[in-house]
Design a protein around this motif. Structure first.
Motif, PDB file in Angstrom:
ATOM      1  N   LYS A 260       0.800  -1.227   0.000  1.00 20.29           N
ATOM      2  CA  LYS A 260       0.000   0.000   0.000  1.00 20.29           C
ATOM      3  C   LYS A 260       0.834   1.280   0.000  1.00 20.29           C
ATOM      4  O   LYS A 260       0.378   2.328  -0.430  1.00 20.29           O
ATOM      5  CB  LYS A 260      -0.922   0.034   1.234  1.00 20.29           C
ATOM      6  CG  LYS A 260      -1.900  -1.126   1.314  1.00 20.29           C
ATOM      7  CD  LYS A 260      -3.179  -0.810   0.556  1.00 20.29           C
ATOM      8  CE  LYS A 260      -4.203  -1.941   0.617  1.00 20.29           C
ATOM      9  NZ  LYS A 260      -3.696  -3.230   0.106  1.00 20.29           N
ATOM     10  N   GLU A 261       2.038   1.205   0.553  1.00 22.85           N
ATOM     11  CA  GLU A 261       2.831   2.429   0.683  1.00 22.85           C
ATOM     12  C   GLU A 261       4.251   2.215   0.180  1.00 22.85           C
ATOM     13  O   GLU A 261       4.862   1.196   0.503  1.00 22.85           O
ATOM     14  CB  GLU A 261       2.934   2.827   2.165  1.00 22.85           C
ATOM     15  CG  GLU A 261       1.667   3.401   2.723  1.00 22.85           C
ATOM     16  CD  GLU A 261       1.831   3.716   4.197  1.00 22.85           C
ATOM     17  OE1 GLU A 261       2.955   4.039   4.619  1.00 22.85           O
ATOM     18  OE2 GLU A 261       0.817   3.621   4.905  1.00 22.85           O
ATOM     19  N   VAL A 262       4.756   3.210  -0.542  1.00 21.00           N
ATOM     20  CA  VAL A 262       6.127   3.066  -1.031  1.00 21.00           C
ATOM     21  C   VAL A 262       7.137   3.036   0.112  1.00 21.00           C
ATOM     22  O   VAL A 262       8.241   2.542  -0.053  1.00 21.00           O
ATOM     23  CB  VAL A 262       6.539   4.162  -2.043  1.00 21.00           C
ATOM     24  CG1 VAL A 262       5.888   3.955  -3.375  1.00 21.00           C
ATOM     25  CG2 VAL A 262       6.278   5.533  -1.497  1.00 21.00           C
ATOM     26  N   ALA A 263       6.745   3.560   1.270  1.00 23.32           N
ATOM     27  CA  ALA A 263       7.666   3.543   2.407  1.00 23.32           C
ATOM     28  C   ALA A 263       8.069   2.111   2.775  1.00 23.32           C
ATOM     29  O   ALA A 263       9.101   1.896   3.402  1.00 23.32           O
ATOM     30  CB  ALA A 263       7.036   4.237   3.607  1.00 23.32           C
ATOM     31  N   GLN A 264       7.259   1.128   2.368  1.00 17.55           N
ATOM     32  CA  GLN A 264       7.600  -0.267   2.668  1.00 17.55           C
ATOM     33  C   GLN A 264       8.634  -0.843   1.698  1.00 17.55           C
ATOM     34  O   GLN A 264       9.104  -1.952   1.878  1.00 17.55           O
ATOM     35  CB  GLN A 264       6.336  -1.132   2.596  1.00 17.55           C
ATOM     36  CG  GLN A 264       5.329  -0.799   3.679  1.00 17.55           C
ATOM     37  CD  GLN A 264       4.063  -1.614   3.488  1.00 17.55           C
ATOM     38  OE1 GLN A 264       3.124  -1.193   2.819  1.00 17.55           O
ATOM     39  NE2 GLN A 264       4.064  -2.813   4.051  1.00 17.55           N
ATOM     40  N   THR A 265       8.909  -0.085   0.664  1.00 15.96           N
ATOM     41  CA  THR A 265       9.868  -0.572  -0.328  1.00 15.96           C
ATOM     42  C   THR A 265      11.065   0.358  -0.322  1.00 15.96           C
ATOM     43  O   THR A 265      10.914   1.565  -0.415  1.00 15.96           O
ATOM     44  CB  THR A 265       9.244  -0.534  -1.738  1.00 15.96           C
ATOM     45  OG1 THR A 265       8.895   0.813  -2.043  1.00 15.96           O
ATOM     46  CG2 THR A 265       8.011  -1.407  -1.815  1.00 15.96           C
ATOM     47  N   MET A 266      12.241  -0.196  -0.174  1.00 17.04           N
ATOM     48  CA  MET A 266      13.424   0.655  -0.105  1.00 17.04           C
ATOM     49  C   MET A 266      14.293   0.428  -1.335  1.00 17.04           C
ATOM     50  O   MET A 266      14.661  -0.715  -1.644  1.00 17.04           O
ATOM     51  CB  MET A 266      14.207   0.344   1.163  1.00 17.04           C
ATOM     52  CG  MET A 266      13.384   0.612   2.425  1.00 17.04           C
ATOM     53  SD  MET A 266      14.383   0.527   3.917  1.00 17.04           S
ATOM     54  CE  MET A 266      14.538  -1.235   4.140  1.00 17.04           C
ATOM     55  N   VAL A 267      14.608   1.514  -2.006  1.00 19.54           N
ATOM     56  CA  VAL A 267      15.450   1.416  -3.189  1.00 19.54           C
ATOM     57  C   VAL A 267      16.776   0.760  -2.809  1.00 19.54           C
ATOM     58  O   VAL A 267      17.381   1.124  -1.803  1.00 19.54           O
ATOM     59  CB  VAL A 267      15.686   2.816  -3.797  1.00 19.54           C
ATOM     60  CG1 VAL A 267      16.747   2.764  -4.892  1.00 19.54           C
ATOM     61  CG2 VAL A 267      14.389   3.381  -4.337  1.00 19.54           C
ATOM     62  N   GLY A 268      17.185  -0.217  -3.600  1.00 18.30           N
ATOM     63  CA  GLY A 268      18.445  -0.903  -3.343  1.00 18.30           C
ATOM     64  C   GLY A 268      18.286  -2.176  -2.530  1.00 18.30           C
ATOM     65  O   GLY A 268      19.243  -2.928  -2.344  1.00 18.30           O
ATOM     66  N   ASP A 269      17.074  -2.441  -2.034  1.00 19.60           N
ATOM     67  CA  ASP A 269      16.836  -3.647  -1.246  1.00 19.60           C
ATOM     68  C   ASP A 269      16.966  -4.888  -2.145  1.00 19.60           C
ATOM     69  O   ASP A 269      16.844  -4.793  -3.373  1.00 19.60           O
ATOM     70  CB  ASP A 269      15.423  -3.603  -0.618  1.00 19.60           C
ATOM     71  CG  ASP A 269      15.329  -4.466   0.648  1.00 19.60           C
ATOM     72  OD1 ASP A 269      16.218  -5.317   0.869  1.00 19.60           O
ATOM     73  OD2 ASP A 269      14.358  -4.276   1.416  1.00 19.60           O
ATOM     74  N   THR A 270      17.235  -6.024  -1.524  1.00 16.15           N
ATOM     75  CA  THR A 270      17.352  -7.276  -2.259  1.00 16.15           C
ATOM     76  C   THR A 270      16.068  -8.078  -2.096  1.00 16.15           C
ATOM     77  O   THR A 270      15.601  -8.277  -0.971  1.00 16.15           O
ATOM     78  CB  THR A 270      18.533  -8.107  -1.717  1.00 16.15           C
ATOM     79  OG1 THR A 270      19.706  -7.298  -1.799  1.00 16.15           O
ATOM     80  CG2 THR A 270      18.730  -9.384  -2.519  1.00 16.15           C
ATOM     81  N   ILE A 271      15.514  -8.520  -3.218  1.00 22.11           N
ATOM     82  CA  ILE A 271      14.304  -9.337  -3.187  1.00 22.11           C
ATOM     83  C   ILE A 271      14.707 -10.787  -3.422  1.00 22.11           C
ATOM     84  O   ILE A 271      15.446 -11.087  -4.361  1.00 22.11           O
ATOM     85  CB  ILE A 271      13.310  -8.876  -4.277  1.00 22.11           C
ATOM     86  CG1 ILE A 271      12.938  -7.404  -4.052  1.00 22.11           C
ATOM     87  CG2 ILE A 271      12.075  -9.771  -4.301  1.00 22.11           C
ATOM     88  CD1 ILE A 271      12.102  -6.804  -5.162  1.00 22.11           C
ATOM     89  N   THR A 272      14.229 -11.676  -2.561  1.00 26.50           N
ATOM     90  CA  THR A 272      14.564 -13.084  -2.739  1.00 26.50           C
ATOM     91  C   THR A 272      13.334 -13.945  -2.512  1.00 26.50           C
ATOM     92  O   THR A 272      12.262 -13.435  -2.161  1.00 26.50           O
ATOM     93  CB  THR A 272      15.733 -13.498  -1.811  1.00 26.50           C
ATOM     94  OG1 THR A 272      16.221 -14.775  -2.218  1.00 26.50           O
ATOM     95  CG2 THR A 272      15.302 -13.552  -0.362  1.00 26.50           C
ATOM     96  N   ASP A 273      13.487 -15.250  -2.723  1.00 29.48           N
ATOM     97  CA  ASP A 273      12.374 -16.170  -2.508  1.00 29.48           C
ATOM     98  C   ASP A 273      12.267 -16.430  -1.007  1.00 29.48           C
ATOM     99  O   ASP A 273      13.260 -16.717  -0.340  1.00 29.48           O
ATOM    100  CB  ASP A 273      12.658 -17.468  -3.265  1.00 29.48           C
ATOM    101  CG  ASP A 273      11.462 -18.394  -3.243  1.00 29.48           C
ATOM    102  OD1 ASP A 273      10.808 -18.527  -4.295  1.00 29.48           O
ATOM    103  OD2 ASP A 273      11.154 -18.968  -2.178  1.00 29.48           O
ATOM    104  N   ALA A 274      11.038 -16.317  -0.471  1.00 27.98           N
ATOM    105  CA  ALA A 274      10.877 -16.454   0.976  1.00 27.98           C
ATOM    106  C   ALA A 274      11.231 -17.870   1.440  1.00 27.98           C
ATOM    107  O   ALA A 274      11.779 -18.048   2.529  1.00 27.98           O
ATOM    108  CB  ALA A 274       9.449 -16.107   1.372  1.00 27.98           C
ATOM    109  N   LYS A 275      10.934 -18.864   0.613  1.00 29.93           N
ATOM    110  CA  LYS A 275      11.178 -20.255   1.035  1.00 29.93           C
ATOM    111  C   LYS A 275      12.593 -20.719   0.728  1.00 29.93           C
ATOM    112  O   LYS A 275      13.151 -21.555   1.422  1.00 29.93           O
ATOM    113  CB  LYS A 275      10.176 -21.180   0.340  1.00 29.93           C
ATOM    114  CG  LYS A 275       8.736 -20.863   0.751  1.00 29.93           C
ATOM    115  CD  LYS A 275       7.798 -21.995   0.393  1.00 29.93           C
ATOM    116  CE  LYS A 275       6.351 -21.586   0.578  1.00 29.93           C
ATOM    117  NZ  LYS A 275       5.826 -20.809  -0.589  1.00 29.93           N
TER     118      LYS A 275
END
Ligand code: GTP
Length: 597
Positions: A260-275
């Motif tokens: 809902k909010e861009v504040a939850q997403t930080m530029v430069g963060d790493t996205i990976t598979d949760a499992k």
């Protein structure tokens, strides 16, 4: 898409050298949009961006050319957004360096191109605007070789406006920019490049996949934020949204995950598979930090709720600006806001004024000072970050005050150099380097950020008739002889006007401020002293003399309608006044007084 058919590139250019025009051409040529769908500039899709001619939010497009997928990553074009630029560049393997054939290389270009080189990019120079009579492509090529030190033998001569050299640019991208590397079988590892709020999709996240793949229904984890989300859309912009089954290694595209909010997403963060998470997050992550702070207050106190709502809405889409409630004796209730830089501040202020129809008072922008206390405070803290001059502790409790410094690179034609050097000197600058290339000087200075946030950029532009360009990076905190200057109107301090200044410039600043206020505050029935003071010591003083009684008497003569008009006018005027002690200060006085002369 197989790795060898992928190319990821960005466009580096100085403002106005033709980045957006070129991007639009590339989209048009590769069939992303029909001629009739090409609005003036597709990539700069915000009004303010269009008017100011700058790119604020990065956008990206997927182009198809001769069996290859080319991802064009747009980058924000201003120093305030340097970190976003660095993440966008990290998502690419190459860059087009667009240089105006009539203007040549400029400071902003340099800063970005050096970053691009640091990311090991293959750089293809594009000499744009060769249609201009003043174009000197050969001179500009030599300049690129001399100043930037990159080979220009594969440079493309182009005119984004007339469509010259477009196929050559696309071919050069395929031929010279290396394909990305990545492992489809490794756990998902992707970089969060950018995010924005879309009223229909919620938060849209732009990503670059490094390893593995991402698809709808996947449970993902943001490693630095330490949150998990369910992917509900995967796709790319062509530039229209197109959903895709997945994004594999090397690919750039978007996801949505009911955020809902861009504040939850930080530029430069790493996205990976949760499992099946990747072992290490990507290097280079930084949490964004506000650099410049100021108070925003509604001119009409009744607008406070509207201001709160509008600020919250803006914040939905811009996590890099912060706010908290603040109250000031002079200005009532408002917000203390933090920004990435002055331009960012101006953009937010302008959007609030224009899109949300608010009349605002902005207090003097201030940087964050570090204060070391002589004794720990009740909470045991000995060092504080000061965001608001009004919160400055008592002088006798302060051991040291430190301020942020920057290293500035200024690029200016010879004839304006003298004025620019004096400006830097006046702002406590330390010259680090001065070199000349082809009739232009490059001056490198260390400067206190505090001296730059007010009007440095405007002064630079006016002293050089617009020719100087300026770029900076922060280089840390240094101790300084800094003091809080208060402004007293009729013996009472006006907190919204207090500021932190260097002792050496305090008197000049104080004198300027009281002189301006003298002009701006209307006369009253009594004498009003206006003073600038440091601690208890007055460093500048002016007095507004008392109004003669007959002046008011005269106003109330005349016929009834004129009288009513006058009364109405007075009422309106009154709404815009702030009673301060026994003195009424018009809003314009605050605004004008805060503008540096
Ligand atoms: P930012 O979005 O501010 O970074 O600017 P930009 O680099 O994207 O520049 P933009 O594409 O907006 O172009 C700036 C101006 O140059 C516009 O008025 C364009 O029409 C013009 N322009 C762009 N390419 C050419 C060209 O090849 N020839 C000529 N004559 N003008 C051009």
């Amino acid at each position: 898409t197989p790795l060898d058919k992928l190319r990821n590139f960005s466009i580096i250019a100085h403002i106005d050298h033709g980045k957006s025009t070129l991007a639009d051409r590339l989209i048009q040529r590769t069939g992303g949009l029909a001629e009739r769908e090409m609005s003036a500039q597709v990539l700069d899709n915000m009004d303010i961006e269009k008017e100011r001619g700058i790119t604020i939010k990065a956008q990206t497009v997927r182009l198809e050319w001769k069996g290859h997928v080319l991802n064009l990553m747009d980058t924000p074009g201003h120093v305030d957004f340097a970190y976003e630029v660095s993440r966008s560049l990290a998502a690419c393997e190459g860059a087009l360096l667009v240089v105006d054939a009539a203007q040549g290389v400029e400071a902003q270009t340099l800063a970005n191109v050096y970053q691009s080189i640091e990311h090991d990019h293959e750089i293809i120079p594009v000499i744009n605007k060769i249609d201009l009579p003043a174009a000197e492509p050969e001179r500009v090529k030599t300049e690129i070789e001399d100043i930037i030190g990159i080979d220009t033998s594969n440079a493309v001569l182009a005119s984004a406006k007339s469509g010259i050299g477009i196929d050559e640019i696309l071919d050069a991208i395929v031929a010279h920019i290396p394909p990305p590397k990545g492992d489809i079988n490794a756990p998902l590892k992707a970089m969060l490049v950018d995010s924005w709020y879309d009223p229909y999709l919620g938060v849209v996240i732009l990503i670059r996949v490094i390893d593995g793949s991402i698809r709808k229904g996947q449970q993902i984890k943001f490693m630095n934020a330490d949150t998990t989300h369910l992917v509900d859309r995967v796709g790319a912009f062509r530039p229209k949204i197109e959903q895709l089954p997945d994004l594999g290694p090397g690919e750039i595209g978007f996801i949505t995950a009911q955020i809902k909010e861009v504040a939850q997403t930080m530029v430069g963060d790493t996205i990976t598979d949760a499992k099946r998470p990747t072992a290490e997050p990507l290097p280079g992550f930084k949490e964004v930090q506000s650099v410049v702070f100021c108070g925003l207050f509604p001119v009409d106190a009744a607008d406070f709720d509207k201001l709160r709502e509008s600020i919250s809405k803006l914040r939905l889409n811009d996590a890099s600006f912060t706010f908290e409630m603040e109250s000031s004796a002079a200005l009532g209730f408002g917000f203390r806001c933090g920004f990435l830089g002055l331009l960012h501040l101006e953009i937010i202020q302008e959007r609030l004024t224009r899109e949300y129809d608010l009349d605002l008072i902005t207090t003097a922008p201030s940087v964050v000072y570090q204060i070391e206390l002589t004794h720990p405070d009740p909470a045991g803290i000995t060092q504080i970050d000061l965001h608001n001059p009004a919160d400055m502790p008592d002088v006798n409790k302060i051991k040291t005050i430190s301020e942020p410094w920057i290293q500035a690179t200024i690029y200016v034609p010879d004839e304006y150099l003298g004025g620019i050097l004096k400006l830097c000197q006046d702002r406590r600058g330390i010259q680090m380097n001065l070199t000349y290339v082809g009739g232009r000087a490059q001056a490198v200075y260390e400067l206190p950020l505090n001296e730059v946030v007010f009007d440095f950029y405007d002064r630079l532009k006016s002293l050089s008739k617009g020719y100087a360009s300026f770029d900076y990076e922060q280089i840390g905190y240094r101790e300084g002889d800094l003091v809080k200057m208060s402004i007293l109107v009729n013996e009472e301090p006006v907190d919204a006007l207090s500021m932190i200044v260097h002792r050496s410039t305090a008197e000049t600043r104080g004198r300027g401020m009281v002189e301006r206020l003298k002009e701006l505050i209307p006369r009253h029935l009594f004498k009003i002293p206006i003073q600038a003071a440091i601690g208890g010591k007055v460093i500048a003083r002016e007095t507004i003399s008392a109004m003669r009684k007959d002046v008011t008497a005269k106003c109330y003569g005349g016929d009834a309608s004129r009288k009513r008009k006058l009364l109405d006018k007075q009422k309106k005027g009154k709404a815009k006044m702030r009673e301060y002690g026994s003195v009424s200060i018009p809003q314009e006085a605050f605004i004008a007084a805060l503008r540096m002369g």
